[in-house]
Design an enzyme around this catalytic site. Sequence first.
Site, PDB file in Angstrom:
ATOM      1  N   GLU A 167      72.926  81.786  50.502  1.00 33.08           N
ATOM      2  CA  GLU A 167      73.069  83.157  51.017  1.00 33.08           C
ATOM      3  C   GLU A 167      74.076  83.406  51.796  1.00 33.08           C
ATOM      4  OE1 GLU A 167      69.446  84.021  53.165  1.00 33.08           O
ATOM      5  OE2 GLU A 167      68.192  83.650  51.700  1.00 33.08           O
ATOM      6  N   GLU A 351      63.682  80.217  47.317  1.00 32.56           N
ATOM      7  CA  GLU A 351      62.935  80.616  48.432  1.00 32.56           C
ATOM      8  C   GLU A 351      62.050  81.777  48.261  1.00 32.56           C
ATOM      9  OE1 GLU A 351      65.280  80.864  52.174  1.00 32.56           O
ATOM     10  OE2 GLU A 351      66.558  79.473  51.608  1.00 32.56           O
TER      11      GLU A 351
HETATM   12  C1  BGC Z   1      67.090  81.758  54.867  1.00 32.25           C
HETATM   13  C2  BGC Z   1      66.230  80.717  55.445  1.00 32.25           C
HETATM   14  C3  BGC Z   1      65.588  81.330  56.454  1.00 32.25           C
HETATM   15  C4  BGC Z   1      64.266  82.266  55.771  1.00 32.25           C
HETATM   16  C5  BGC Z   1      63.607  83.202  56.542  1.00 32.25           C
HETATM   17  C6  BGC Z   1      66.493  82.714  54.321  1.00 32.25           C
HETATM   18  O1  BGC Z   1      67.343  83.919  54.738  1.00 32.25           O
HETATM   19  O2  BGC Z   1      67.885  80.938  53.740  1.00 32.25           O
HETATM   20  O3  BGC Z   1      67.045  79.722  55.998  1.00 32.25           O
HETATM   21  O4  BGC Z   1      64.681  80.513  57.182  1.00 32.25           O
HETATM   22  O5  BGC Z   1      65.340  83.383  54.869  1.00 32.25           O
HETATM   23  O6  BGC Z   1      64.313  83.892  57.399  1.00 32.25           O
END
Ligand code: BGC
Length: 451
Positions: A167, A351
């Site tokens: 990111e 994610e």
């Molecule tokens: C990140 C994580 C973070 C998640 C929730 C993403 O932006 O890669 O490290 O915990 O979102 O905020």
Amino acid sequence: MTDSFQFPRGFLWGAATSAYQVEGSPLADGAGPSIWHRFAHVPGNVHGGDTGDIASDHYRRYKDDVKLMRELGLQAYRFSIAWARVLPEGRGKINRAGLDFYERLVDTLLENGIQPLVTLYHWDLPAALDDRGGWLNPDIAHWFADYASVLYRALDGRVKQWATLNEPWVITDCGYLNGTHAPGHHAAAEVPIASHHLLRAHGTAVQAYRAEGRHDVGIVVNIEPKYAASDGALDRAAVQRADAYMNRQYLDPIFLGKYPDELREIFGAAWQEWPDEDFKLIRQPIDFLGVNYYTRSVTRHDDGAALLKASAVRQDALYSATDWEVFPQGLTDTLMWVRDRYDNPPVFITENGSAFGDPETVEGGTLDDPLRVDYLKQHLRALHGAIAQGCDVRGYMAWSLLDNLEWAHGFSKRFGIVHVDFATQERTCKASARLYAQIIASNGGVLAVEE
Ligand code: BGC
């Protein structure tokens, strides 16, 4: 619901974490401090004064955590390497003990039949490099490639999938513009410079991989689709700016070899043109794109909003504990957009997940998290819909395996499918983890079951 939600054969199911958020013991065994260690220790920077000193204690409990992953049937584990464990000064001398930790973690995963997906940089820059200007110093592209090469030499083969950065947008927006993340700067003019050096660093690390590695390398971006609040010309232009800033700023250079035009308007006098050879470096072919998807934003023109002159309009919808709209259709839309704009690259959802108000301690050994259960189901159905429309998605990593240090929110926001009691470090599978185990075991089939 009668549709079949079977995922393609070989679809990879896993969960993700990042080093500073879960490991704890940040200075153990010769590691150097990172910018997050430094930032979290400044009072007022992190909610409740929380730090990553202990976090989810994964550095010491990784074996038990891998056992838990196996019990859930995870096929993959995405984690990140703490640069300052391996190179305490960010460059130069290798700290063998730091590297050993990741070798042990990878070996333990492999012994348990779990594929490691490694992210080289998830925001914890060695503090020694920040002292030299960090992402604002052009030399960082070479520091990063040297660091990446150390890992490739040690682990490639055992690790078959590498992501350079996690990111880049959050790194610059929160770290250099809003100051809510390390290194805590508030300087709009720094954003395009840090962005460019992040992209160059990605490029040099891909180049190094082609020289040293034999498997796959890519990058992880967060994509937040932008929808116009109205059909009016002003709102439509605002959407374009927001999308250019957050989504296309990183993907266009990588896939198309140029920045979106809107960035010139957004940054004005702070914008600079970069040499063509930089874009050759940035635009090298990658083997996969990691997409992190959490939410969308409905955007309108707003003269009062600094930089973008655009702001988000709140919807009549469910919002998570981090105040993000729950919008599963956005995942389908995002993947279709990637398919169409960037010629359908292989994608992993690296994610996806949500924070809702789970308790700090678990009573009676079980924890129901119905909102997260619903979030998981709806997003996986939306993902299936994108695959059915031809998007080349190869795997899904739930964020997160464990409750952890949610950056500036500290431990107050819980994204885990596994609950962590931060007083005792006890782990308890939430209902979402139990559901996820069934989804994996049925390769998605269970998603067709009527509620
Ligand atoms: C990140 C994580 C973070 C998640 C929730 C993403 O932006 O890669 O490290 O915990 O979102 O905020």
